[in-house]
Design an enzyme around this catalytic site. Structure first.
Site, PDB file in Angstrom:
ATOM      1  N   CYS A   2       0.850  -1.166   0.129  1.00  0.00           N
ATOM      2  CA  CYS A   2      -0.058   0.029   0.072  1.00  0.00           C
ATOM      3  C   CYS A   2       0.882   1.244   0.202  1.00  0.00           C
ATOM      4  O   CYS A   2       2.008   1.141   0.215  1.00  0.00           O
ATOM      5  CB  CYS A   2      -0.753   0.016   1.254  1.00  0.00           C
ATOM      6  SG  CYS A   2      -1.705  -1.543   1.711  1.00  0.00           S
ATOM      7  N   ARG A  27       1.233   1.746  -5.985  1.00  0.00           N
ATOM      8  CA  ARG A  27       1.631   0.920  -4.854  1.00  0.00           C
ATOM      9  C   ARG A  27       0.178  -0.017  -4.521  1.00  0.00           C
ATOM     10  O   ARG A  27       0.487  -0.838  -3.652  1.00  0.00           O
ATOM     11  CB  ARG A  27       1.955   1.587  -3.759  1.00  0.00           C
ATOM     12  CG  ARG A  27       3.270   2.541  -3.915  1.00  0.00           C
ATOM     13  CD  ARG A  27       3.665   3.133  -2.680  1.00  0.00           C
ATOM     14  NE  ARG A  27       4.277   2.052  -1.598  1.00  0.00           N
ATOM     15  CZ  ARG A  27       5.388   1.569  -1.461  1.00  0.00           C
ATOM     16  NH1 ARG A  27       6.431   1.822  -2.253  1.00  0.00           N
ATOM     17  NH2 ARG A  27       5.394   0.700  -0.531  1.00  0.00           N
ATOM     18  N   TRP A  74      -3.749  -1.834  -1.225  1.00  0.00           N
ATOM     19  CA  TRP A  74      -3.715  -3.175  -1.925  1.00  0.00           C
ATOM     20  C   TRP A  74      -4.131  -4.235  -1.027  1.00  0.00           C
ATOM     21  O   TRP A  74      -3.013  -4.467  -0.154  1.00  0.00           O
ATOM     22  CB  TRP A  74      -2.259  -3.254  -2.513  1.00  0.00           C
ATOM     23  CG  TRP A  74      -2.129  -4.631  -3.493  1.00  0.00           C
ATOM     24  CD1 TRP A  74      -2.944  -4.937  -4.637  1.00  0.00           C
ATOM     25  CD2 TRP A  74      -1.230  -5.555  -3.326  1.00  0.00           C
ATOM     26  NE1 TRP A  74      -2.726  -5.972  -5.074  1.00  0.00           N
ATOM     27  CE2 TRP A  74      -1.658  -6.508  -4.531  1.00  0.00           C
ATOM     28  CE3 TRP A  74      -0.165  -5.846  -2.826  1.00  0.00           C
ATOM     29  CZ2 TRP A  74      -0.797  -7.622  -4.707  1.00  0.00           C
ATOM     30  CZ3 TRP A  74       0.496  -7.172  -2.699  1.00  0.00           C
ATOM     31  CH2 TRP A  74       0.045  -8.050  -3.796  1.00  0.00           C
ATOM     32  N   ASN A 100       1.134   0.018   5.951  1.00  0.00           N
ATOM     33  CA  ASN A 100       1.571  -0.764   4.995  1.00  0.00           C
ATOM     34  C   ASN A 100       2.526  -1.678   5.386  1.00  0.00           C
ATOM     35  O   ASN A 100       3.317  -1.501   6.153  1.00  0.00           O
ATOM     36  CB  ASN A 100       2.279   0.221   3.894  1.00  0.00           C
ATOM     37  CG  ASN A 100       2.999  -0.751   2.887  1.00  0.00           C
ATOM     38  OD1 ASN A 100       2.465  -1.693   2.561  1.00  0.00           O
ATOM     39  ND2 ASN A 100       4.270  -0.274   2.384  1.00  0.00           N
ATOM     40  N   GLY A 101       2.006  -2.972   5.076  1.00  0.00           N
ATOM     41  CA  GLY A 101       2.889  -4.103   5.714  1.00  0.00           C
ATOM     42  C   GLY A 101       1.658  -5.436   6.004  1.00  0.00           C
ATOM     43  O   GLY A 101       0.568  -5.282   5.765  1.00  0.00           O
ATOM     44  N   GLU A 484      10.745 -13.046 -19.972  1.00  0.00           N
ATOM     45  CA  GLU A 484      10.317 -11.791 -19.665  1.00  0.00           C
ATOM     46  C   GLU A 484       9.037 -11.039 -20.641  1.00  0.00           C
ATOM     47  O   GLU A 484       8.213 -10.332 -20.514  1.00  0.00           O
ATOM     48  CB  GLU A 484      11.641 -10.728 -19.767  1.00  0.00           C
ATOM     49  CG  GLU A 484      11.295  -9.213 -19.468  1.00  0.00           C
ATOM     50  CD  GLU A 484      10.722  -8.752 -18.167  1.00  0.00           C
ATOM     51  OE1 GLU A 484      10.490  -9.808 -17.289  1.00  0.00           O
ATOM     52  OE2 GLU A 484      10.053  -7.619 -18.234  1.00  0.00           O
ATOM     53  N   LYS A 488       5.613  -9.585 -19.790  1.00  0.00           N
ATOM     54  CA  LYS A 488       4.987  -8.391 -20.093  1.00  0.00           C
ATOM     55  C   LYS A 488       3.393  -8.789 -20.433  1.00  0.00           C
ATOM     56  O   LYS A 488       2.553  -8.055 -20.276  1.00  0.00           O
ATOM     57  CB  LYS A 488       5.802  -7.672 -21.157  1.00  0.00           C
ATOM     58  CG  LYS A 488       7.105  -7.224 -20.413  1.00  0.00           C
ATOM     59  CD  LYS A 488       7.045  -5.921 -19.390  1.00  0.00           C
ATOM     60  CE  LYS A 488       6.967  -6.147 -18.240  1.00  0.00           C
ATOM     61  NZ  LYS A 488       7.820  -6.976 -17.223  1.00  0.00           N
ATOM     62  N   GLU A 491       0.965  -9.755 -18.082  1.00  0.00           N
ATOM     63  CA  GLU A 491       0.807  -8.712 -16.717  1.00  0.00           C
ATOM     64  C   GLU A 491      -0.080  -7.749 -17.272  1.00  0.00           C
ATOM     65  O   GLU A 491      -1.294  -7.045 -16.362  1.00  0.00           O
ATOM     66  CB  GLU A 491       2.063  -8.049 -16.511  1.00  0.00           C
ATOM     67  CG  GLU A 491       2.932  -8.796 -15.219  1.00  0.00           C
ATOM     68  CD  GLU A 491       3.938  -7.624 -15.088  1.00  0.00           C
ATOM     69  OE1 GLU A 491       3.929  -7.325 -13.874  1.00  0.00           O
ATOM     70  OE2 GLU A 491       4.759  -7.421 -15.557  1.00  0.00           O
ATOM     71  N   HIS A 507       9.679 -31.715 -26.813  1.00  0.00           N
ATOM     72  CA  HIS A 507       9.396 -32.493 -25.567  1.00  0.00           C
ATOM     73  C   HIS A 507       8.160 -32.191 -25.174  1.00  0.00           C
ATOM     74  O   HIS A 507       7.842 -32.185 -23.804  1.00  0.00           O
ATOM     75  CB  HIS A 507      10.675 -32.001 -24.774  1.00  0.00           C
ATOM     76  CG  HIS A 507      11.929 -32.396 -25.160  1.00  0.00           C
ATOM     77  ND1 HIS A 507      12.369 -33.826 -25.272  1.00  0.00           N
ATOM     78  CD2 HIS A 507      12.935 -31.759 -25.423  1.00  0.00           C
ATOM     79  CE1 HIS A 507      13.596 -33.753 -25.757  1.00  0.00           C
ATOM     80  NE2 HIS A 507      14.012 -32.500 -26.068  1.00  0.00           N
ATOM     81  N   LYS A 606       2.985  -2.478  -7.700  1.00  0.00           N
ATOM     82  CA  LYS A 606       4.607  -2.457  -8.072  1.00  0.00           C
ATOM     83  C   LYS A 606       5.494  -2.889  -7.337  1.00  0.00           C
ATOM     84  O   LYS A 606       6.458  -3.516  -8.006  1.00  0.00           O
ATOM     85  CB  LYS A 606       4.677  -0.635  -8.202  1.00  0.00           C
ATOM     86  CG  LYS A 606       6.159  -0.290  -8.557  1.00  0.00           C
ATOM     87  CD  LYS A 606       6.110  -0.910 -10.149  1.00  0.00           C
ATOM     88  CE  LYS A 606       7.590  -0.554 -10.647  1.00  0.00           C
ATOM     89  NZ  LYS A 606       7.646  -1.316 -11.972  1.00  0.00           N
TER      90      LYS A 606
END
Ligand code: AGP
Length: 611
Positions: A2, A27, A74, A100-101, A484, A488, A491, A507, A606
């Site tokens: 957050c 965040r 969040w 936050n936590g 990567e 992207k 996401e 395979h 983030k």
């Protein structure tokens, strides 16, 4: 994860807080709220959903007062609803908290507090903290001492802001394992989870350390430990330009940050190379030649995009420094009882420097005696302050949730490190180092070329944006590039995308090939180009659709597919730095076509500062 912010000064606190929350929305953004201490009471405004709803609420029901706290959430405990939104209050509404936590022992605390007569209104862990402080205040009615006593009973991570109706002239803050900074202004002071929130008001920052509490008035900020002993803190000056943390005219932070990459590469390289002497300057790591020479193994540990950067780093280090490298997900490493000792170098990679799993892995590695260095973007972050040496990537604030410029900066840092180790271990000659340094400095121009042709990819994004599945294939140092690139796309477009080492196709994955699933093949110039071409043919032979990344001038690839994205030629060891850029753009363009919220994709934040 957050975002929290607090203000005390002469201005209307709610205005400052709302503006700061807008800079912290990356965040977390599923609910938000503000609390103000004024006229002997605490008043709150909270709502579910994006910050714009809180802004509308504050416009319709403004809050006066010059001391306040704010929060953008969040959700970790409790659904993202108004009653779970921060700030939370105690039974009587005398005090309010933003956090936050994660308070890991909140259920036990909550049970004890309810048994003691406290009434809870939310499902959050944070509310337990508000009631705990209230309970502690019964001892001496001193909110600062009550907060310190309360925090000694808390297990877990916190960055908190606290205000009390009877103390409108102070703002309290504290942190443990979650980031929190103090902003020191002129007749006003701030707390925030991150620098961009307060940069418009001050560049003078104090980084709180774990288990420190700040007692902040308009004119001063006193930092103490939880035993009430004052701690002298250094005021740091932040160079970041506030505009840098804005969109700079681009429609999205992500696109701005993709286009920043040429300059970011120049910043990451900075003054760290001297082409003439072929020297690499990474003194900040504090690694001696002897240490580099006796290295028996390196562990690279990270999460998400940073993990894929670590995978590229493995190829770079093993090729240039000839040292064994293992790359591990932080969430696995920390529970694996890893084979790490005083002869192992552990490299943790993190853009935010606050990823909980990576921070825990770093602590595990140190407990096992390893030397730990960090490749980090955010200065003063928890990881940056706990490693034995921090190699800052100087990517500037990365606001888009999908990491782009930080990834490229991580790769540059890993190449510099590989070059330095290779030189220290006598395995990279001066001419070879000069050649690679020269090619490294060519990269910004190469990427500018790719960016100048970005519009050429629109037709590919238009053609494939409705597909529901993608497969990405790469070989060697570009296998991580495929990983990567697929992340992207996942996401920000919410399309199912996965990546494979191209040699793995036969395979199993080849069973997936059909006309509905595009296959992105990284077929740029490399030692395994012919093998990659065979994989492309295997896909085409089964009526698959190939989108090929190829080196400018390669006409052979066009015998198999017309969907070709060209990139400038470079040395294979540098190619992941160029090849990832079109994959970032492809994901961005497809996501825009699909109407995704590119900068704040659903379910993501983030920096994942919770486990
Ligand atoms: C990358 O686009 C994602 N946002 C995510 O995988 C991220 O890379 C990961 O959470 C690690 O973050 P860090 O680099 O801040 O530690």
């Amino acid at each position: 994860m957050c975002g929290i912010i607090g203000y005390i000064g002469e201005q209307t606190a709610a205005d400052i807080i709302l503006s700061g929350l807008q800079k912290l929305e990356y965040r977390g953004y599923d609910s938000a709220g503000v609390a103000i201490a004024s006229d002997g009471k605490i008043e709150r405004r909270r709502c579910e959903g994006k910050l714009v709803k809180l802004a509308n609420l504050l416009r319709d029901q403004p809050l006066c007062g010059t001391t306040g706290i704010g929060h953008t959430r969040w959700a970790t405990h409790g659904r993202p609803t108004e009653f779970n939104a921060h700030p939370h209050i105690d039974c009587t509404g005398a005090l309010s908290v933003v956090h936050n936590g994660i308070i890991e022992n909140y259920l036990k605390l909550k049970q004890d507090l309810i048994a003691g007569g406290h009434e809870f209104r939310s499902q959050t862990d944070t509310e337990a903290l508000a009631h705990l402080i209230e309970e502690e205040m019964k001892i001496d009615n001193d909110v600062e001492k009550a907060l310190s006593r309360a925090l000694k009973k808390v297990d877990g991570a916190y960055a908190i802001g606290v205000i009390h109706k009877d103390s409108p002239d102070i703002l309290l803050a504290a942190r443990k394992s979650s980031p929190l900074i103090l902003g020191i202004g002129d007749g006003e002071n701030f707390i925030a989870s991150d620098v961009p929130a307060i940069l418009p008001y001050t560049r003078s920052i104090i980084y709180l350390e774990d288990e420190e509490i700040a007692i902040i008035s308009r004119d001063k900020a006193v930092v103490k430990n939880l035993d009430g002993e004052t701690i002298e803190k250094k005021i740091e000056h932040i160079e970041w330009n506030p505009v840098l943390a804005e969109k700079g005219g681009f429609p999205h932070f992500m696109l701005k940050e993709i286009f920043e990459q040429p300059q970011v590469i120049r910043n990451t390289i900075g003054g760290r190379t001297d082409e003439e002497s072929a020297k690499i300057y990474l003194e900040e790591l504090g690694l001696s030649v002897e240490e580099a020479q006796k290295l028996s193994a390196i562990y690279i540990v990270a999460c998400g995009t940073a993990y894929y950067a670590g995978m590229v780093g493995k190829y770079m280090l093993e090729k240039l420094a000839r040292v064994h490298v293992d790359v591990d997900l932080a969430s696995e490493f920390r529970y694996r009882a890893p084979m790490v000792d005083a002869n192992t170098l552990v490299i943790v990679i993190s853009q935010s420097g606050e990823t909980a799993d990576t921070l825990a892995a770093l602590r595990e590695a140190k407990s096992l005696g390893a030397k730990v260095i960090g490749i980090v973007n955010v200065k003063g972050s928890s990881i940056a302050r706990e490693v034995d040496g921090a190699l800052y990537i100087h990517a500037g604030p990365e606001i888009g949730v999908a990491s782009t410029k930080a990834y490229v900066a991580m790769l540059i840092a890993l190449l510099l490190l590989s070059l330095q180790f290779g030189r220290m271990r006598g395995l990279v000659s001066v001419p070879e180092a000069r050649r690679l340094i020269h090619l490294l400095k060519e990269l910004p121009r190469n990427i500018e070329t790719v960016l100048s042709e970005a519009a050429d990819m629109n037709w590919i994004a238009d053609r494939f944006c409705e597909c529901s599945d993608f497969l990405y294939l790469g070989r060697g140092i570009n296998f991580p590039t495929a990983m990567e690139g697929s992340l992207k796309l996942k996401e920000i477009s919410y399309i199912h995308a996965e990546a494979y080492a191209a040699g793995e196709m036969k395979h199993g994955p080849i069973a997936l090939i059909d006309r509905r699933m595009p296959v992105v093949a990284i077929a740029t110039k490399s030692d395994t180009y012919d093998k990659m071409l065979s994989n492309v043919q295997e896909v085409i032979a089964r009526e698959g659709m190939v989108i090929a990344l190829a080196t400018t001038g390669d006409e052979q690839i066009k015998e198999y597919t017309q969907n070709v994205i060209y990139v400038p030629e470079t040395e294979e060891i540098l190619s992941p730095i160029i090849n990832v850029v079109p994959l970032q753009l492809l994901a961005y363009k497809i996501a825009i076509n699909r109407g995704s919220d590119v900068d704040q994709p659903r379910n993501l934040a983030k920096s994942v500062t919770v486990e």
